[in-house]
Design a protein around this motif. Sequence first.
Motif, PDB file in Angstrom:
ATOM      1  N   LEU A 198      40.921 -29.391  -9.480  1.00 15.86           N
ATOM      2  CA  LEU A 198      40.930 -27.942  -9.206  1.00 15.86           C
ATOM      3  C   LEU A 198      41.802 -27.219 -10.228  1.00 15.86           C
ATOM      4  CD1 LEU A 198      41.279 -27.982  -5.304  1.00 15.86           C
ATOM      5  CD2 LEU A 198      39.350 -27.029  -6.593  1.00 15.86           C
ATOM      6  N   ARG A 199      42.963 -27.818 -10.513  1.00 19.71           N
ATOM      7  CA  ARG A 199      43.896 -27.180 -11.443  1.00 19.71           C
ATOM      8  C   ARG A 199      43.335 -27.174 -12.872  1.00 19.71           C
ATOM      9  NH1 ARG A 199      48.884 -26.120 -10.487  1.00 19.71           N
ATOM     10  NH2 ARG A 199      49.593 -26.882 -12.498  1.00 19.71           N
ATOM     11  N   ALA A 200      42.665 -28.235 -13.243  1.00 18.93           N
ATOM     12  CA  ALA A 200      42.121 -28.305 -14.604  1.00 18.93           C
ATOM     13  C   ALA A 200      41.071 -27.199 -14.791  1.00 18.93           C
ATOM     14  CB  ALA A 200      41.498 -29.676 -14.848  1.00 18.93           C
ATOM     15  N   ARG A 201      40.206 -27.027 -13.807  1.00 22.27           N
ATOM     16  CA  ARG A 201      39.161 -26.002 -13.951  1.00 22.27           C
ATOM     17  C   ARG A 201      39.768 -24.596 -13.910  1.00 22.27           C
ATOM     18  NH1 ARG A 201      36.013 -26.854 -10.006  1.00 22.27           N
ATOM     19  NH2 ARG A 201      35.587 -28.942 -10.741  1.00 22.27           N
ATOM     20  N   LEU A 202      40.732 -24.396 -13.032  1.00 24.78           N
ATOM     21  CA  LEU A 202      41.361 -23.068 -12.930  1.00 24.78           C
ATOM     22  C   LEU A 202      42.018 -22.676 -14.255  1.00 24.78           C
ATOM     23  CD1 LEU A 202      42.147 -20.666 -11.103  1.00 24.78           C
ATOM     24  CD2 LEU A 202      44.201 -21.930 -10.474  1.00 24.78           C
ATOM     25  N   GLY A 203      42.653 -23.666 -14.891  1.00 29.34           N
ATOM     26  CA  GLY A 203      43.354 -23.395 -16.159  1.00 29.34           C
ATOM     27  C   GLY A 203      42.419 -22.957 -17.272  1.00 29.34           C
ATOM     28  N   GLN A 204      41.124 -23.252 -17.114  1.00 27.22           N
ATOM     29  CA  GLN A 204      40.184 -22.886 -18.174  1.00 27.22           C
ATOM     30  C   GLN A 204      39.742 -21.437 -18.109  1.00 27.22           C
ATOM     31  OE1 GLN A 204      37.022 -25.684 -17.621  1.00 27.22           O
ATOM     32  NE2 GLN A 204      38.289 -27.405 -18.249  1.00 27.22           N
ATOM     33  N   ARG A 205      40.030 -20.769 -17.014  1.00 27.31           N
ATOM     34  CA  ARG A 205      39.551 -19.384 -16.902  1.00 27.31           C
ATOM     35  C   ARG A 205      40.572 -18.527 -16.151  1.00 27.31           C
ATOM     36  NH1 ARG A 205      35.017 -16.194 -17.479  1.00 27.31           N
ATOM     37  NH2 ARG A 205      34.936 -14.538 -15.931  1.00 27.31           N
ATOM     38  N   THR A 206      41.309 -17.746 -16.906  1.00 27.39           N
ATOM     39  CA  THR A 206      42.350 -16.908 -16.308  1.00 27.39           C
ATOM     40  C   THR A 206      41.831 -15.481 -16.175  1.00 27.39           C
ATOM     41  OG1 THR A 206      43.253 -16.159 -18.382  1.00 27.39           O
ATOM     42  CG2 THR A 206      44.043 -18.292 -17.587  1.00 27.39           C
ATOM     43  N   VAL A 207      42.675 -14.613 -15.630  1.00 32.58           N
ATOM     44  CA  VAL A 207      42.248 -13.215 -15.462  1.00 32.58           C
ATOM     45  C   VAL A 207      42.018 -12.551 -16.821  1.00 32.58           C
ATOM     46  CG1 VAL A 207      44.586 -12.243 -15.302  1.00 32.58           C
ATOM     47  CG2 VAL A 207      42.697 -11.099 -14.141  1.00 32.58           C
ATOM     48  N   ASN A 208      42.745 -12.990 -17.849  1.00 35.59           N
ATOM     49  CA  ASN A 208      42.496 -12.432 -19.187  1.00 35.59           C
ATOM     50  C   ASN A 208      41.113 -12.810 -19.697  1.00 35.59           C
ATOM     51  OD1 ASN A 208      44.915 -11.172 -19.347  1.00 35.59           O
ATOM     52  ND2 ASN A 208      45.907 -12.709 -20.635  1.00 35.59           N
ATOM     53  N   ASP A 209      40.708 -14.052 -19.428  1.00 34.45           N
ATOM     54  CA  ASP A 209      39.357 -14.471 -19.833  1.00 34.45           C
ATOM     55  C   ASP A 209      38.309 -13.622 -19.126  1.00 34.45           C
ATOM     56  OD1 ASP A 209      40.362 -16.570 -21.442  1.00 34.45           O
ATOM     57  OD2 ASP A 209      40.625 -17.798 -19.655  1.00 34.45           O
ATOM     58  N   TRP A 210      38.580 -13.368 -17.843  1.00 36.52           N
ATOM     59  CA  TRP A 210      37.641 -12.531 -17.074  1.00 36.52           C
ATOM     60  C   TRP A 210      37.508 -11.145 -17.711  1.00 36.52           C
ATOM     61  CZ3 TRP A 210      39.441  -8.087 -14.410  1.00 36.52           C
ATOM     62  CH2 TRP A 210      38.468  -7.415 -13.658  1.00 36.52           C
ATOM     63  N   ALA A 211      38.652 -10.503 -17.976  1.00 36.47           N
ATOM     64  CA  ALA A 211      38.624  -9.148 -18.544  1.00 36.47           C
ATOM     65  C   ALA A 211      37.963  -9.165 -19.924  1.00 36.47           C
ATOM     66  CB  ALA A 211      40.049  -8.591 -18.635  1.00 36.47           C
ATOM     67  N   ASN A 212      38.312 -10.167 -20.732  1.00 43.54           N
ATOM     68  CA  ASN A 212      37.718 -10.240 -22.073  1.00 43.54           C
ATOM     69  C   ASN A 212      36.217 -10.442 -22.025  1.00 43.54           C
ATOM     70  OD1 ASN A 212      39.777  -9.787 -23.951  1.00 43.54           O
ATOM     71  ND2 ASN A 212      40.655 -11.803 -23.524  1.00 43.54           N
ATOM     72  N   SER A 213      35.764 -11.281 -21.091  1.00 47.29           N
ATOM     73  CA  SER A 213      34.321 -11.558 -21.061  1.00 47.29           C
ATOM     74  C   SER A 213      33.553 -10.296 -20.673  1.00 47.29           C
ATOM     75  CB  SER A 213      34.005 -12.732 -20.121  1.00 47.29           C
ATOM     76  OG  SER A 213      34.332 -12.381 -18.794  1.00 47.29           O
ATOM     77  N   PHE A 214      34.125  -9.500 -19.772  1.00 46.00           N
ATOM     78  CA  PHE A 214      33.447  -8.251 -19.402  1.00 46.00           C
ATOM     79  C   PHE A 214      33.468  -7.267 -20.575  1.00 46.00           C
ATOM     80  CE2 PHE A 214      32.843  -4.081 -17.591  1.00 46.00           C
ATOM     81  CZ  PHE A 214      31.874  -4.279 -16.614  1.00 46.00           C
ATOM     82  N   LEU A 215      34.655  -7.143 -21.195  1.00 41.23           N
ATOM     83  CA  LEU A 215      34.777  -6.163 -22.292  1.00 41.23           C
ATOM     84  C   LEU A 215      33.969  -6.584 -23.515  1.00 41.23           C
ATOM     85  CD1 LEU A 215      38.552  -5.221 -21.941  1.00 41.23           C
ATOM     86  CD2 LEU A 215      36.552  -3.836 -21.331  1.00 41.23           C
ATOM     87  N   ASP A 216      33.815  -7.882 -23.731  1.00 43.13           N
ATOM     88  CA  ASP A 216      32.968  -8.334 -24.843  1.00 43.13           C
ATOM     89  C   ASP A 216      31.548  -7.809 -24.669  1.00 43.13           C
ATOM     90  OD1 ASP A 216      34.993  -9.634 -26.074  1.00 43.13           O
ATOM     91  OD2 ASP A 216      34.423 -11.654 -25.402  1.00 43.13           O
ATOM     92  N   VAL A 217      31.072  -7.846 -23.435  1.00 38.88           N
ATOM     93  CA  VAL A 217      29.713  -7.381 -23.188  1.00 38.88           C
ATOM     94  C   VAL A 217      29.660  -5.841 -23.236  1.00 38.88           C
ATOM     95  CG1 VAL A 217      27.813  -7.344 -21.514  1.00 38.88           C
ATOM     96  CG2 VAL A 217      29.170  -9.414 -21.802  1.00 38.88           C
ATOM     97  N   LEU A 218      30.671  -5.209 -22.691  1.00 37.19           N
ATOM     98  CA  LEU A 218      30.670  -3.741 -22.642  1.00 37.19           C
ATOM     99  C   LEU A 218      30.891  -3.100 -24.015  1.00 37.19           C
ATOM    100  CD1 LEU A 218      30.556  -1.169 -20.866  1.00 37.19           C
ATOM    101  CD2 LEU A 218      33.028  -1.356 -20.598  1.00 37.19           C
ATOM    102  N   ILE A 219      31.859  -3.651 -24.746  1.00 31.18           N
ATOM    103  CA  ILE A 219      32.254  -2.996 -26.002  1.00 31.18           C
ATOM    104  C   ILE A 219      31.918  -3.842 -27.224  1.00 31.18           C
ATOM    105  CG2 ILE A 219      34.148  -1.865 -27.228  1.00 31.18           C
ATOM    106  CD1 ILE A 219      35.880  -2.097 -24.815  1.00 31.18           C
ATOM    107  N   GLY A 220      31.950  -5.148 -27.058  1.00 32.72           N
ATOM    108  CA  GLY A 220      31.964  -6.003 -28.244  1.00 32.72           C
ATOM    109  C   GLY A 220      33.392  -6.036 -28.751  1.00 32.72           C
ATOM    110  N   THR A 221      33.609  -6.652 -29.892  1.00 33.65           N
ATOM    111  CA  THR A 221      34.991  -6.725 -30.387  1.00 33.65           C
ATOM    112  C   THR A 221      35.210  -5.767 -31.532  1.00 33.65           C
ATOM    113  OG1 THR A 221      34.256  -8.616 -31.625  1.00 33.65           O
ATOM    114  CG2 THR A 221      35.467  -9.043 -29.631  1.00 33.65           C
TER     115      THR A 221
END
Length: 461
Positions: free
Chosen positions: A438-461
């Motif tokens: 559980l800990r290994a999988r959780l460590g792969q996706r933090t709240v920053n990853d969540w925000a970045n993945s949404f903003l990548d789609v919305l804005i791009g980089t």
Amino acid sequence: MTSKRSRPLVIAANRLPVTRADDGCWSASPGGLVRALLPTVRETGGCWVGWTGERNGESDVIHDEGIDLHPVPLSDRDVDLYYEGFSNDTLWPLYHDAIRESGYHQEEWEAYVEVNRRFALRIADIAPPDAAVWLHDYHLQLVPSMLREQREDVRIGWFNHIPFPPLELFQRIPWRSEIIRGLLGADVLGFQRRLGARNFAASAARLVGATEIGDDLVFHDGRNVIVGTFPISIDVAEFELLASGRAARQRTAQIRSRLGDPEVILLGVDRLDYTKGIGQRLRAFGQLLDSGRLDPERHVMVQVATPTREGVEQYQDERREIEQLVGEINGRHSRLGFPVVHYLYRSLPLDELIPLYRAGDVMLVTPFRDGMNLVAKEYVAAHVDHDGVLVLSEFTGAADEMDEALLVNPHDEQSLRDTIVRAVEMHRHERRPRMEALRARLGQRTVNDWANSFLDVLIGT
Ligand code: ADQ
């Protein structure tokens, strides 16, 4: 989150990320989401739009956290009709599997339209040219199309923190097509789970004739709208850091000792909401004590419930029911000086919550329906000792990512009781690999990853 985004980021949510302290000054609301978004808002010259949480509050700009916060004022009537009424008495229960009967009242709907328009106008007024506007949650479903009418230059995203219901439930809303059209004004619509995204696309196809193009795109009114899945997470590093410190270790030991050094501490931490299954869980614990499968001298439960929406009648009823249950169970099974259920009706600071997570041998997360459920993730992040058992409802978004938890159907009382016993009795040899996975999988996706993945789609980089 550091980024070189090309567009200024404007966040709009029902609430601003600040609350007024007793001395009248504003202070930042805690939470991973706010911390994940603030740096990008700051670096791109963006701002935040939302309600202060105060009735009849002000509309003057607040400067805090290095950004401008633009309040959208709500009157008593707005709070009663838009917030407690349409948002929390109509949409909230319906979007959670219609677990309670929703009210459908024309004047509440009209207040919802009016407050959504106020948000759209405020955003249109202050958003810098070519901004990316990220709207949050079910309170603001009409803002995307209202804003698009005002400002063609901005990119518009919306993320739903709660489930999006299946068509069979959604179509009960008398104003269902208006809501779908409101959302379709966005460029990107984000959901916690694939299920929610699919539910939205099916409703859009059926109710307003939108065309589904592939899995992640719908076409309506001459425009494509991306319909994506973005499961939210937590600030994993922060939880691990706080949980590893000496202060947390000492406090964890102190909590165990205060509880009478029981063999197993079962823990629940929730907003006191009828979707969270707190009563069901307490009932199961009480029945296990009644039948002798659990022993009040060895097994103790702690339930922390945060006050929430106290003005809404269904929440008052829920609180009464839970407090009565706690009283009944303690009346039957406590010994002098040793309650078997420790119940706290309050919000705890993080430096108290984390040691409590660490002290919890078995974490009970048993909602009837939940968009994600961050408590499940926080418990895992706090268990830097790689121990502890998570009992997790199948009806949470978190269940999609947490196979090694003991997944349970909270509607199945027998299974809930059996799963609690299984968690209590689980041997360390089984607990440890489960928690590590559980800990290994959780460590792969933090709240920053969540925000970045949404903003990548919305804005791009
Ligand atoms: P919530 O329904 O509020 O969020 P959840 O995801 O569990 O549910 O978040 C609760 C937060 O409140 C956690 O961060 C937890 O630490 C905190 N909390 C709970 N009880 C507390 C207490 N007594 N003291 C201090 N803190 C406490 C909505 C959706 C969820 C979704 C989130 C984020 O309903 O499904 O996961 O948004 O998108």
